[in-house]
Every structure is written in structure tokens, then in C-alpha cells.
Design a protein around this motif. Sequence first.
Motif, PDB file in Angstrom:
ATOM      1  N   THR A 129       2.380  -5.425   8.719  1.00 13.82           N
ATOM      2  CA  THR A 129       2.550  -6.349   7.593  1.00 13.82           C
ATOM      3  C   THR A 129       1.561  -6.034   6.481  1.00 13.82           C
ATOM      4  O   THR A 129       1.923  -6.029   5.297  1.00 13.82           O
ATOM      5  CB  THR A 129       2.363  -7.800   8.079  1.00 13.82           C
ATOM      6  N   THR A 130       0.319  -5.760   6.845  1.00 15.32           N
ATOM      7  CA  THR A 130      -0.701  -5.428   5.847  1.00 15.32           C
ATOM      8  C   THR A 130      -0.355  -4.130   5.123  1.00 15.32           C
ATOM      9  O   THR A 130      -0.502  -4.036   3.898  1.00 15.32           O
ATOM     10  CB  THR A 130      -2.081  -5.307   6.524  1.00 15.32           C
ATOM     11  N   ASN A 131       0.106  -3.143   5.872  1.00 15.14           N
ATOM     12  CA  ASN A 131       0.514  -1.878   5.244  1.00 15.14           C
ATOM     13  C   ASN A 131       1.675  -2.096   4.279  1.00 15.14           C
ATOM     14  O   ASN A 131       1.700  -1.512   3.188  1.00 15.14           O
ATOM     15  CB  ASN A 131       0.901  -0.848   6.307  1.00 15.14           C
ATOM     16  N   GLN A 159       0.455  -7.231  12.679  1.00 18.95           N
ATOM     17  CA  GLN A 159      -0.376  -7.567  11.517  1.00 18.95           C
ATOM     18  C   GLN A 159      -0.691  -6.324  10.698  1.00 18.95           C
ATOM     19  O   GLN A 159      -0.680  -6.371   9.459  1.00 18.95           O
ATOM     20  CB  GLN A 159      -1.672  -8.241  11.975  1.00 18.95           C
ATOM     21  N   THR A 204       2.396  -4.871   2.678  1.00 16.58           N
ATOM     22  CA  THR A 204       1.867  -5.580   1.515  1.00 16.58           C
ATOM     23  C   THR A 204       1.130  -4.632   0.587  1.00 16.58           C
ATOM     24  O   THR A 204       1.280  -4.698  -0.642  1.00 16.58           O
ATOM     25  CB  THR A 204       0.924  -6.706   1.976  1.00 16.58           C
ATOM     26  N   THR A 205       0.350  -3.730   1.169  1.00 10.49           N
ATOM     27  CA  THR A 205      -0.386  -2.736   0.365  1.00 10.49           C
ATOM     28  C   THR A 205       0.588  -1.835  -0.391  1.00 10.49           C
ATOM     29  O   THR A 205       0.382  -1.541  -1.576  1.00 10.49           O
ATOM     30  CB  THR A 205      -1.297  -1.891   1.271  1.00 10.49           C
TER      31      THR A 205
END
Length: 127
Positions: free
Chosen positions: A71-73, A68, A75-76
Amino acid sequence: MAMNDNLAREINMQAVPSPRQHPETQPGNVHIKKTVKRGITRLEVWLISFFGCVVFGLLVANITMAMQLSTTNRTTQDLDQQATDIQVVNENLEQNIQELSRYDRVYKIAKDNGLKMNEEQIRNVSP
């Protein structure tokens, strides 16, 4: 001396019992205390299983959280790249606005269309 030797032998023989006189000391009758080796008890098996499941759950949670976070990194990073692209487009558009609103260009277009300059009707607007 021969008599003393026989007496010494008799005393030594009486001091050391022979295996035939004492059946307890015979090799077949030797009582050895046996220690019973037990395996793991049920409680220990349950505790090992419980803690094994807890450790496995924590490992799965760790891997899930890492995925997660990755994935967040990502997306950022994608959003940052989009913001940078939009900023470049905006700067290019502002440059086009500046080029299109130059005074000599506007004056030439007005002249080509037969318009005359009236100083009373001119308003300067700054961005």
C-alpha cells in the motif's frame, strides 16, 4: 557300544531340561519386559501449541506488513505520478508565459490600443 550310546543319551537329556521339569520356561509363563509406549506429554503438547501459535502470529504479521508495504509503495507511486503531472503543467504554463510576454506581441497590443512607447517609463523584468 550300545551301552555308551545310552549313557550319551542320558547325559544329553540331563543337560537339556524338558519343559515339563521347569514351569518357568513354558510358553504361557514367559516373562517379557514390556515397554510402555506413551503419547505426547502435556508439557510437549503445551510447547507445540505455544510455538505453533507463535509461528501463526509471525505469519499473520508478515502478511500484514507485506500488505502495508504494498500500500505504501502504491501511494508513493501515485504521489510521484502527481508530481510529474504538476511539473508538466508548470512547464506548459511557463511556456505560455514566455509566448504571451514576447516583445512584439506586447508592442502590437499597445499599438492597437493607441498607446505610445516612452523609453523613460519602460522597465525590463526578467523572470
